[in-house]
Design a protein around this motif. Structure first.
Motif, mmCIF file in Angstrom:
data_model
loop_
_atom_site.group_PDB
_atom_site.id
_atom_site.type_symbol
_atom_site.label_atom_id
_atom_site.label_comp_id
_atom_site.label_asym_id
_atom_site.label_seq_id
_atom_site.Cartn_x
_atom_site.Cartn_y
_atom_site.Cartn_z
ATOM 1 N N ASP A 1 75.648 115.785 55.762
ATOM 2 C CA ASP A 1 76.306 114.232 55.283
ATOM 3 C C ASP A 1 77.400 114.306 54.377
ATOM 4 O O ASP A 1 77.714 113.380 54.007
ATOM 5 N N GLY A 2 77.853 115.631 54.034
ATOM 6 C CA GLY A 2 79.090 115.471 53.072
ATOM 7 C C GLY A 2 78.478 115.483 51.622
ATOM 8 O O GLY A 2 79.356 115.730 50.697
ATOM 9 N N LYS A 3 77.284 115.591 51.389
ATOM 10 C CA LYS A 3 76.959 115.450 49.777
ATOM 11 C C LYS A 3 76.937 117.023 49.172
ATOM 12 O O LYS A 3 76.120 117.880 50.031
ATOM 13 N N PRO A 4 77.540 117.211 48.164
ATOM 14 C CA PRO A 4 77.348 118.635 47.563
ATOM 15 C C PRO A 4 75.902 118.896 47.237
ATOM 16 O O PRO A 4 75.130 118.138 46.600
ATOM 17 N N LEU A 5 75.505 120.100 47.739
ATOM 18 C CA LEU A 5 74.091 120.656 47.299
ATOM 19 C C LEU A 5 73.926 121.847 46.403
ATOM 20 O O LEU A 5 72.948 121.350 45.620
ATOM 21 N N LYS A 6 74.828 122.432 46.270
ATOM 22 C CA LYS A 6 74.653 123.735 45.374
ATOM 23 C C LYS A 6 75.769 124.524 45.295
ATOM 24 O O LYS A 6 76.754 124.552 45.874
ATOM 25 N N ARG A 7 75.894 124.994 43.805
ATOM 26 C CA ARG A 7 76.963 125.541 43.479
ATOM 27 C C ARG A 7 76.546 127.115 43.140
ATOM 28 O O ARG A 7 75.428 127.317 42.360
ATOM 29 N N PHE A 8 77.315 128.075 43.565
ATOM 30 C CA PHE A 8 77.033 129.457 43.465
ATOM 31 C C PHE A 8 78.153 130.171 42.488
ATOM 32 O O PHE A 8 79.019 129.816 42.729
ATOM 33 N N ALA A 9 77.865 130.989 41.521
ATOM 34 C CA ALA A 9 78.579 131.721 40.791
ATOM 35 C C ALA A 9 79.436 132.856 41.492
ATOM 36 O O ALA A 9 78.920 133.313 42.601
ATOM 37 N N PRO A 10 80.735 133.296 40.972
ATOM 38 C CA PRO A 10 81.165 134.482 41.880
ATOM 39 C C PRO A 10 80.434 135.542 42.039
ATOM 40 O O PRO A 10 80.575 136.199 43.128
ATOM 41 N N ILE A 11 79.386 135.896 41.078
ATOM 42 C CA ILE A 11 78.689 137.087 41.449
ATOM 43 C C ILE A 11 77.688 136.964 42.404
ATOM 44 O O ILE A 11 76.996 138.013 42.875
#
Length: 160
Positions: free
Chosen positions: A134-144
């Protein structure tokens, strides 16, 4: 239309791409670099893309030279690195900034929606943002966080 789907970005080949082209898909946005310790994650991202593309996953790579000058190359050099070294077939975009006043609108939006531990700043290459169908941001993940460790979250997003 969600705010994400109202945005555009220029592909590595120079074409303007509307994020609305990805409506109905699960999107993984990644700021990338060709000379980073995390660069081998390209291989894992490509594996996820190939494994789940038919179910609606798309990975979008955005090269960035803001961290340690680890993406100094031209668009052609970036494309060659991605293809030759990692077999990348997912969409790659032109080099962008992800922090500061010149941050690309895609990253301004995603950092605002999912600020993360450091108050909205992206701290390094290969920060990843998972966006629902639906275009909604769900989760952010770190570079590691390796692509393999994101698989459960991607599967959950694909099932909705």
């Amino acid at each position: 239309m969600t705010p994400f789907h109202q945005l555009t970005a220029t592909s590595l080949g120079g074409q303007l791409i509307a994020m609305s082209d990805y409506a109905g898909k699960v999107v993984l946005v990644v700021n990338t670099a060709s000379r980073c310790g995390f660069t081998p994650q390209y291989g894992g991202l490509e594996t996820l893309y190939k494994k789940y593309a038919a179910q609606g996953l798309v990975v979008l790579g955005f090269p960035c030279n803001q961290f340690g000058k680890q993406e100094p190359g031209s668009a052609d050099e970036i494309a060659q690195t991605c293809l030759i070294n990692y077999g990348v077939s997912f969409p790659m975009f032109g080099k962008v900034e992800v922090n500061g006043s010149a941050a690309h609108p895609v990253f301004r939006y995603l950092k605002n929606a999912l600020p993360g531990v450091f108050g909205g700043r992206i701290m390094w290459n290969f920060t990843k943002f998972l966006i629902g169908r639906d275009g909604k941001p769900l989760k952010r993940f770190a570079p590691i966080t390796t692509p393999e460790k994101m698989e459960a979250a991607i599967l959950a997003a694909l099932e909705t």
